[in-house]
Design an enzyme around this catalytic site. Structure first.
Site, mmCIF file in Angstrom:
data_model
loop_
_atom_site.group_PDB
_atom_site.id
_atom_site.type_symbol
_atom_site.label_atom_id
_atom_site.label_comp_id
_atom_site.label_asym_id
_atom_site.label_seq_id
_atom_site.Cartn_x
_atom_site.Cartn_y
_atom_site.Cartn_z
ATOM 1 N N ASP A 93 0.817 -1.205 0.000
ATOM 2 C CA ASP A 93 0.000 0.000 0.000
ATOM 3 C C ASP A 93 0.854 1.261 0.000
ATOM 4 O O ASP A 93 0.374 2.347 0.275
ATOM 5 C CB ASP A 93 -0.910 -0.013 1.238
ATOM 6 C CG ASP A 93 -2.063 0.970 1.135
ATOM 7 O OD1 ASP A 93 -2.282 1.510 0.033
ATOM 8 O OD2 ASP A 93 -2.734 1.217 2.147
ATOM 9 N N HIS A 320 3.393 4.096 6.325
ATOM 10 C CA HIS A 320 2.940 5.113 5.369
ATOM 11 C C HIS A 320 1.788 5.964 5.892
ATOM 12 O O HIS A 320 1.759 7.175 5.637
ATOM 13 C CB HIS A 320 2.581 4.471 4.019
ATOM 14 C CG HIS A 320 1.662 3.308 4.110
ATOM 15 N ND1 HIS A 320 2.101 2.027 4.374
ATOM 16 C CD2 HIS A 320 0.323 3.209 3.987
ATOM 17 C CE1 HIS A 320 1.075 1.202 4.383
ATOM 18 N NE2 HIS A 320 -0.016 1.878 4.154
#
Length: 881
Positions: A93, A320
């Site tokens: 991701d 992230h």
């Protein structure tokens, strides 16, 4: 995790589980379930649970090259304690991927990369979009880095949850697999179709074995296998026709898309996090490690355990959704505490290492000035020889509480201490210009290793002066001594209240606070720099969205107050103040659209008519002989739903520009692809963005805009190739798959940003402009010491290196071998030559990889020197025994 262990132990048909490519979950789980360690360890050693190769799943563009390396190193080390390390380049991701990923993977012994973003468009709720111009024809591809390294790339074309919640009911399964097989088969280049049974926030499917059995019954022509990544990759390689696969080169940034779902503006969400991260990375990789390595050469133990602890704390902020600033407020509050903890550990290592080395520096030359000479040692932990203006605080005298002097007498003696008749001298005997500030009485204490704390009262001074040509990774000794000698006077840099001129650069400030920068070496002038822009932002933490039809406000034509706030020695500064006002927020439409979950490109909100003050203070500083103009911008933000940028028009003709990325100066097109619809084309940067091209007079010129922790820039398509750097972005919601208010993402309160401008003759690398940008990241270190003999010269360095187009990255000790390592990388796409003078006592050298393991790839050391051919864009790690 409880459910996973139970299922693996009770259901032999549930063959294995890949633990999302990271190891941090092992620590987290065992904090709560320490009694399950043996169960977990058994399943890992049997290969039922795959762990590593990362410590955490990081963002790629917002974490430094060395942070990416430490993430791999710690992930391998921790996974190796449990069992086999998964050699899977897992980026499910990550919001795009840097171009050097293939080389990084190859150097870590990984020949693959699996990712969900960067090639295809993804939109609201991670829905996969369609386009006619993907970088790859298939979900399987060959990914090539700028150095030529190649890995097998696997794109999660239908996202990394395309095999979730497989039905066990035959009728439901038939419909499910009819759709899913068609979706995956549309992109696959081989008969092996990948289905990912899991996602973030997704419990494991405990009846998966039964679901697979049912799948085989409803689709008898298809073999369903509960597989694992190594087996799947082997099958794909055996079946793939290499000539049919697309070769995708360099960065994966979703450029052949409409531009609405790239998530690039996470680079400016909660800018304060990026600035804290830049400070944390800098003190670890640019100060603590090189100074600890230097101290080890002098005889101090290398604090590998403390560095690992500090790095792990820092990396825990690098997932992230964390470093990208796109979580709920509570997540990011916790991050600030981690940043502080990590940085404080690193700062202690810096102080201890610098003090240890300083004790080994021969300062006996200053003994001739009398018993009250005050020597100190300045350290330049950057990879390049460096000059600059620094400030150091010295204790002119101390009285310890243990001496039994009463507080009143103690204070009287310190106040009456005579500080007159002193001068600053270098080890060569030269008297240096110096600004002295009396800081008065100060309380302090020592923390001895073998005794209770030792408090004292002291009289402290601050010296500000120009340190000249301090060696790379090295030191220089100075002293504040009794002397009547006077330094040579340098010309004032501040010519008047609107002009700075050091003979290399000239700055002239206009009435509206914008300024012209002239490079006297080339004659090139860059006018109109330093205009502020304020835009509305009705987007979210992931993406910026300007209100439709609403023009940004700028300070162009807004009067500014300009004054001299510093003038020597060695540096002068001008202060520019704008008393400005901007809309207080978006209008009331935004609240309704957020609650109705209107996808941000479709929003119609505008800006409020109410204004709030935005006082902008800009300080321009120019040092003697420097080719870099430093900028500090500060303001107190009281507005919501907006973005603040500084604009630097280059006026140069160029179709491409360069941005600092991970082990790379990435060359990017300024004009987006034809598919691009988003009016904004912001990009990621690390230390700088640069435009080099043809000036109006036909000559070659360039302008590098360096920054500290400002990770978003845009080169505007305004005919002037303006570099716009984001200082602040204020938003009020998380975004993506629902409505999650994030009031703290509005970033209300004071902010400060550091930048620098480096004009050059048109070649970013040959001019050394990149090195100036990197040095902006690296703070000076100074420590007071005594008059003593020592085995180190008064000016020196533990090692030296040379190499055109080569950038320095690390000087440290390997956590695997304990050997010292030096890491550098080639910024150009052509071969280069590296010359290195190893530390005294180095017996041999070898070429290693990013995991810093000892290899048989020996390098020839002749009298401590080695020469090494460096390939295009190659990352080079040298081990020194």
């Amino acid at each position: 995790m409880d459910s996973l262990l139970d299922t693996l132990e009770t259901d032999p048909g549930y063959r294995s589980f890949f633990l999302d490519g990271q190891t941090i979950i092992l620590d987290d789980y065992l904090e709560v379930r320490p009694e399950n360690r043996s169960r977990l360890e058994k399943l890992i050693r049997e290969g039922r649970i795959g762990i590593g190769p990362w410590y955490i799943l990081q963002d790629a563009f917002l974490t430094s090259g060395e942070a990416n390396v430490r993430n791999l190193q710690i992930g391998h080390e921790e996974a190796g304690r449990w069992g086999p390390v998964s050699k899977i380049g897992y980026f499910p991701d990550t919001f795009g991927l840097f171009g050097q990923t293939p080389q990084l993977m190859r150097q870590a012994g990984i020949d693959n990369a699996l990712f969900g973003r960067g090639v295809k468009p993804t939109g609201f709720n991670n829905e996969v979009g369609e386009s006619s111009a993907y970088e790859s024809s298939f979900s399987e591809l060959v990914w090539e880095g700028p150095d030529g390294s190649r890995v097998l790339g696997i794109l999660f074309a239908n996202w990394y949850s395309n095999g979730n919640e497989v039905p066990t009911d035959e009728e439901q399964a038939r419909a499910y697999w009819e759709r899913k097989l068609a979706d995956a088969g549309r992109y696959a280049s081989t008969p092996h179709l990948l289905f990912m049974n899991g996602c973030d926030h997704q419990p494991i499917q405990t009846d998966l074995a039964e679901a697979i059995r049912v799948a085989g019954a409803v689709e008898p022509d298809v073999e369903f296998v509960h597989s694992n990544f190594p087996d799947y990759l082997d099958a794909v390689r055996a079946a793939a026709d290499g000539s049919a696969l697309s070769v995708v080169r360099g960065e994966l940034r979703s450029q052949l898309t409409d531009g609405w779902g790239t998530l690039v503006n996470t680079a400016s969400s909660r800018v304060y996090l990026k600035q804290l991260n830049a400070a944390g990375q800098s003190v670890l990789e640019r100060s603590a490690e090189p100074l600890a390595a230097y101290a080890r050469l002098v005889g101090k133990d290398y604090p590998q355990h403390l560095l690992a602890y500090a790095w792990k704390l820092l990396l825990q902020n690098h997932p992230h959704d964390s470093i990208c600033g796109c979580s709920v407020d509570e997540v990011h509050r916790e991050m600030v505490t981690r940043f502080d903890k990590s940085r404080h550990v690193a700062e202690t290592i810096v102080a201890d290492s610098a003090a240890f080395v300083a004790e080994a520096v021969d300062t006996s030359v200053f003994g001739s000035y009398g018993a009250d000479a005050l020597p100190f040692v300045v350290f330049n932990p950057s990879g390049w020889k460096r000059s600059g203006t620094i400030s150091v605080e010295l204790d002119a005298a101390r009285i310890y509480f243990r001496d039994g002097v009463g507080f009143g007498e103690m204070n009287r003696r310190m106040k009456e201490l005579d500080l007159s008749g002193r001068a600053l001298v270098g080890a060569d005997g030269r008297t240096l210009a110096c600004k002295v500030e009396d800081l008065g009485l100060q309380f302090g204490y020592d923390l001895p290793d073998d005794a209770f704390r030792q408090p004292y009262q002291c009289r402290r001074v601050r010296l500000t002066f120009q340190a000249d040509a301090v060696p790379a990774l090295g030191h220089a000794a100075y002293a504040w001594v009794r002397s009547d000698a006077r330094p040579e006077t340098a010309p004032d840099i501040a010519a008047d209240a609107r002009t700075l001129d050091n003979g290399v650069l000239r700055v002239e400030v206009a009435e509206d606070g914008s300024f012209a920068l002239t490079d006297r070496r080339t004659g090139q002038t860059f006018p109109g720099l330093g205009i502020y822009e304020d835009s509305g932002d009705i987007g979210n933490e992931y993406m910026f969205m300007a209100p439709k039809g609403v023009e940004p406000l700028t300070t162009r034509g807004v009067p500014a107050a300009v004054s001299v706030v510093e003038n020597g020695p060695g540096r002068a500064s001008l202060e520019i103040v704008h008393e400005w006002a901007v809309p207080a927020s978006a209008d009331e439409t935004l609240d309704r659209e957020q609650r109705e979950i209107v996808y941000y490109p479709q929003r119609q909100a505008g800006r409020s008519a109410k204004l709030v003050p935005l006082r902008l203070r800009t300080v321009l500083s120019l040092e003697q002989g420097s080719g870099r103009l430093d900028i500090v911008s500060s303001f107190d933000n009281q507005a919501r739903d907006h973005r603040v940028r500084l604009l630097f028009p280059t006026g140069l003709q160029a179709d491409t520009h360069t941005a600092d990325s991970i082990f790379e100066a990435a060359v990017r097109s300024t004009e987006p692809a034809p598919e691009w619809e988003n009016p904004s084309n912001a990009q990621h940067q690390q230390a700088f963005a640069d435009v080099s091209g043809q000036a109006a007079n036909g000559s070659a010129a360039g302008l590098t805009v360096a920054n500290v922790g400002l990770c978003e820039y845009e080169v505007l398509r305004d005919g002037r190739n303006t570099i716009a750097v984001t200082l602040l972005r204020s938003t009020g919601e998380l975004g993506d798959w629902g409505y999650f208010p994030t009031p703290e993402a509005q970033c209300i309160g004071p902010h400060e940003a550091r930048l620098a401008l480096v004009p050059h003759g048109g070649d970013l690398v040959a001019s050394g402009a990149f090195a100036e940008a990197y040095q902006l990241q690296t703070p000076w270190t100074a420590v007071q010491t005594g008059v003593h003999v020592g085995k180190l010269a008064a000016v020196g360095s533990p090692l030296a290196w040379e190499g055109e187009s080569i950038a320095f990255s690390a000087f440290k000790a390997s956590p695997v071998t304990g050997d010292l390592v030096v890491r550098l990388y080639n910024l150009k796409r052509e071969p280069a030559s590296l010359r290195l003078l190893a530390p005294a006592g180095a017996s041999s050298a070898y070429k290693s990889g990013v995991l810093e393991q000892e290899t048989a790839d020996a390098l020839e050391l002749r009298d401590g020197r080695l020469e090494l051919a460096v390939g295009p864009a190659e990352i080079v790690t040298i081990g020194l025994r």
